[in-house]
Design a protein around this motif. Sequence first.
Motif, PDB file in Angstrom:
ATOM      1  N   SER A 141       0.845  -1.189   0.000  1.00  0.00           N
ATOM      2  CA  SER A 141       0.000   0.000   0.000  1.00  0.00           C
ATOM      3  C   SER A 141       0.886   1.248   0.000  1.00  0.00           C
ATOM      4  O   SER A 141       1.891   1.293   0.707  1.00  0.00           O
ATOM      5  N   ALA A 142       0.484   2.221  -0.793  1.00  0.00           N
ATOM      6  CA  ALA A 142       1.265   3.454  -0.886  1.00  0.00           C
ATOM      7  C   ALA A 142       1.146   4.300   0.375  1.00  0.00           C
ATOM      8  O   ALA A 142       2.010   5.137   0.662  1.00  0.00           O
ATOM      9  N   SER A 143       0.085   4.086   1.142  1.00  0.00           N
ATOM     10  CA  SER A 143      -0.116   4.808   2.402  1.00  0.00           C
ATOM     11  C   SER A 143      -0.871   3.900   3.346  1.00  0.00           C
ATOM     12  O   SER A 143      -1.443   2.878   2.941  1.00  0.00           O
ATOM     13  N   ASN A 144      -0.887   4.250   4.617  1.00  0.00           N
ATOM     14  CA  ASN A 144      -1.574   3.439   5.611  1.00  0.00           C
ATOM     15  C   ASN A 144      -3.073   3.673   5.522  1.00  0.00           C
ATOM     16  O   ASN A 144      -3.554   4.778   5.758  1.00  0.00           O
ATOM     17  N   GLN A 145      -3.814   2.616   5.177  1.00  0.00           N
ATOM     18  CA  GLN A 145      -5.265   2.711   5.007  1.00  0.00           C
ATOM     19  C   GLN A 145      -6.044   2.078   6.151  1.00  0.00           C
ATOM     20  O   GLN A 145      -7.259   2.227   6.225  1.00  0.00           O
ATOM     21  N   GLY A 146      -5.368   1.314   7.004  1.00  0.00           N
ATOM     22  CA  GLY A 146      -6.048   0.602   8.071  1.00  0.00           C
ATOM     23  C   GLY A 146      -6.335  -0.835   7.679  1.00  0.00           C
ATOM     24  O   GLY A 146      -6.417  -1.181   6.494  1.00  0.00           O
ATOM     25  N   TYR A 147      -6.500  -1.685   8.686  1.00  0.00           N
ATOM     26  CA  TYR A 147      -6.593  -3.123   8.414  1.00  0.00           C
ATOM     27  C   TYR A 147      -7.860  -3.512   7.675  1.00  0.00           C
ATOM     28  O   TYR A 147      -7.873  -4.496   6.927  1.00  0.00           O
ATOM     29  N   VAL A 148      -8.941  -2.758   7.830  1.00  0.00           N
ATOM     30  CA  VAL A 148     -10.181  -3.108   7.129  1.00  0.00           C
ATOM     31  C   VAL A 148      -9.978  -3.011   5.623  1.00  0.00           C
ATOM     32  O   VAL A 148     -10.334  -3.916   4.860  1.00  0.00           O
ATOM     33  N   ARG A 149      -9.398  -1.911   5.174  1.00  0.00           N
ATOM     34  CA  ARG A 149      -9.164  -1.740   3.728  1.00  0.00           C
ATOM     35  C   ARG A 149      -8.098  -2.716   3.226  1.00  0.00           C
ATOM     36  O   ARG A 149      -8.156  -3.163   2.070  1.00  0.00           O
ATOM     37  N   ALA A 150      -7.133  -3.047   4.076  1.00  0.00           N
ATOM     38  CA  ALA A 150      -6.117  -4.022   3.662  1.00  0.00           C
ATOM     39  C   ALA A 150      -6.751  -5.387   3.433  1.00  0.00           C
ATOM     40  O   ALA A 150      -6.465  -6.062   2.430  1.00  0.00           O
ATOM     41  N   PHE A 151      -7.621  -5.817   4.335  1.00  0.00           N
ATOM     42  CA  PHE A 151      -8.316  -7.093   4.138  1.00  0.00           C
ATOM     43  C   PHE A 151      -9.238  -7.035   2.919  1.00  0.00           C
ATOM     44  O   PHE A 151      -9.342  -8.009   2.161  1.00  0.00           O
ATOM     45  N   GLU A 152      -9.890  -5.920   2.722  1.00  0.00           N
ATOM     46  CA  GLU A 152     -10.768  -5.774   1.563  1.00  0.00           C
ATOM     47  C   GLU A 152      -9.976  -5.966   0.265  1.00  0.00           C
ATOM     48  O   GLU A 152     -10.422  -6.679  -0.652  1.00  0.00           O
ATOM     49  N   ARG A 153      -8.811  -5.351   0.181  1.00  0.00           N
ATOM     50  CA  ARG A 153      -7.987  -5.501  -1.019  1.00  0.00           C
ATOM     51  C   ARG A 153      -7.498  -6.937  -1.182  1.00  0.00           C
ATOM     52  O   ARG A 153      -7.523  -7.485  -2.297  1.00  0.00           O
ATOM     53  N   ALA A 154      -7.058  -7.552  -0.095  1.00  0.00           N
ATOM     54  CA  ALA A 154      -6.562  -8.930  -0.171  1.00  0.00           C
ATOM     55  C   ALA A 154      -7.650  -9.882  -0.648  1.00  0.00           C
ATOM     56  O   ALA A 154      -7.411 -10.754  -1.500  1.00  0.00           O
ATOM     57  N   ILE A 155      -8.863  -9.738  -0.126  1.00  0.00           N
ATOM     58  CA  ILE A 155      -9.974 -10.589  -0.543  1.00  0.00           C
ATOM     59  C   ILE A 155     -10.276 -10.388  -2.027  1.00  0.00           C
ATOM     60  O   ILE A 155     -10.530 -11.340  -2.769  1.00  0.00           O
ATOM     61  N   GLY A 156     -10.211  -9.144  -2.475  1.00  0.00           N
ATOM     62  CA  GLY A 156     -10.457  -8.865  -3.874  1.00  0.00           C
ATOM     63  C   GLY A 156      -9.417  -9.470  -4.800  1.00  0.00           C
ATOM     64  O   GLY A 156      -9.710  -9.792  -5.958  1.00  0.00           O
ATOM     65  N   GLU A 157      -8.191  -9.640  -4.308  1.00  0.00           N
ATOM     66  CA  GLU A 157      -7.093 -10.192  -5.116  1.00  0.00           C
ATOM     67  C   GLU A 157      -7.032 -11.721  -5.065  1.00  0.00           C
ATOM     68  O   GLU A 157      -6.330 -12.334  -5.863  1.00  0.00           O
ATOM     69  N   ALA A 158      -7.732 -12.334  -4.118  1.00  0.00           N
ATOM     70  CA  ALA A 158      -7.641 -13.787  -3.926  1.00  0.00           C
ATOM     71  C   ALA A 158      -8.205 -14.528  -5.127  1.00  0.00           C
ATOM     72  O   ALA A 158      -9.231 -14.147  -5.694  1.00  0.00           O
ATOM     73  N   ARG A 159      -7.552 -15.645  -5.494  1.00  0.00           N
ATOM     74  CA  ARG A 159      -7.958 -16.434  -6.659  1.00  0.00           C
ATOM     75  C   ARG A 159      -8.503 -17.807  -6.282  1.00  0.00           C
ATOM     76  O   ARG A 159      -8.927 -18.567  -7.150  1.00  0.00           O
ATOM     77  N   GLY A 160      -8.476 -18.149  -5.009  1.00  0.00           N
ATOM     78  CA  GLY A 160      -8.843 -19.491  -4.586  1.00  0.00           C
ATOM     79  C   GLY A 160     -10.335 -19.716  -4.473  1.00  0.00           C
ATOM     80  O   GLY A 160     -11.131 -18.778  -4.418  1.00  0.00           O
ATOM     81  N   GLU A 161     -10.701 -20.993  -4.417  1.00  0.00           N
ATOM     82  CA  GLU A 161     -12.096 -21.380  -4.244  1.00  0.00           C
ATOM     83  C   GLU A 161     -12.576 -21.120  -2.817  1.00  0.00           C
ATOM     84  O   GLU A 161     -13.760 -20.880  -2.588  1.00  0.00           O
ATOM     85  N   MET A 162     -11.660 -21.232  -1.865  1.00  0.00           N
ATOM     86  CA  MET A 162     -11.962 -20.988  -0.458  1.00  0.00           C
ATOM     87  C   MET A 162     -10.977 -19.965   0.083  1.00  0.00           C
ATOM     88  O   MET A 162      -9.776 -20.063  -0.173  1.00  0.00           O
ATOM     89  N   ILE A 163     -11.501 -18.985   0.808  1.00  0.00           N
ATOM     90  CA  ILE A 163     -10.700 -17.866   1.286  1.00  0.00           C
ATOM     91  C   ILE A 163     -10.632 -17.924   2.803  1.00  0.00           C
ATOM     92  O   ILE A 163     -11.664 -17.917   3.489  1.00  0.00           O
ATOM     93  N   PHE A 164      -9.420 -17.985   3.324  1.00  0.00           N
ATOM     94  CA  PHE A 164      -9.158 -17.980   4.762  1.00  0.00           C
ATOM     95  C   PHE A 164      -8.625 -16.601   5.148  1.00  0.00           C
ATOM     96  O   PHE A 164      -7.793 -16.037   4.432  1.00  0.00           O
ATOM     97  N   LEU A 165      -9.071 -16.086   6.272  1.00  0.00           N
ATOM     98  CA  LEU A 165      -8.516 -14.844   6.799  1.00  0.00           C
ATOM     99  C   LEU A 165      -7.491 -15.170   7.873  1.00  0.00           C
ATOM    100  O   LEU A 165      -7.632 -16.142   8.610  1.00  0.00           O
ATOM    101  N   SER A 166      -6.468 -14.328   7.953  1.00  0.00           N
ATOM    102  CA  SER A 166      -5.405 -14.582   8.925  1.00  0.00           C
ATOM    103  C   SER A 166      -4.834 -13.274   9.440  1.00  0.00           C
ATOM    104  O   SER A 166      -4.588 -12.347   8.664  1.00  0.00           O
TER     105      SER A 166
END
Length: 261
Positions: free
Chosen positions: A80-105
């Motif tokens: 991330s180019a700037s600190n957006q907070g963990y909610v937006r970071a998880f949102e971006r990660a979920i959007g980038e995920a390619r798997g059939e099942m998504i685990f949060l960590s």
Amino acid sequence: MVGVCRPTNGAETRVESNTPRISVCMAAYNGASYIREQLDSICRQLDAHDEVVIVDDHSSDDTIAVIESMQDPRIRVLRSASNQGYVRAFERAIGEARGEMIFLSDQDDLWVDGRVQLMTNALTDAELVVSNFSTFGGPITAVQSGRLSAATSSHHLRNILLLWIGVRLYFGCCMAFRSEMRARLLPFPSYLNETHDQWIGYVANADGSVRHLPEDTVSRRIHDNNATVKSARSLPVILAARVRTGRAIVEAWRRRSRRRR
């Protein structure tokens, strides 16, 4: 990952697929102290074509260097180019995920051996699975120590109410969901700056497709820099949070119609 083909003669032929079956989504921020140990506990449970998607939220320490030193091709780091907070970071990660099942960590816990198998089995008949957890490193509050029961999985309206009140907790680090949920999860409501896990719980319970696992699948590390609120908050802060999450409940029911089209 191994897939299954069914030819016209009815026989099954096993074929290789490069599509991830599992995507692990992580938000990282100044996690150099613990992230390698967590990633080790995750990666030993994944197959060769699974993936770990890490959004680094503009860390100022050696988080990225620690991740890169592992040299694991399954790990993708998005900066991330700037600190957006963990909610937006998880949102971006979920959007980038390619798997059939998504685990949060989270970046600082440890996955219990067998977590992936338990949770993927549970996802065969539910779109979201939420487990229990153990802790180490320090105390937690009485509310945080509450346990999920398998028997309450189908109490969808009650789950939503208790999530909103704050006495039934769904921790993101204990969650996995099927990728088709993303159509209703994303984008996260813009007014949510915390409790992305609560939002996911609202959507799945509105859909009527949740399973509570009584087992502990993660060991949460308790320390001074946990994102989870550990101290009492003022009444105005609590009320503002309840208004935001109340709006999120309404939005979850609105998006419910997408599943039925």
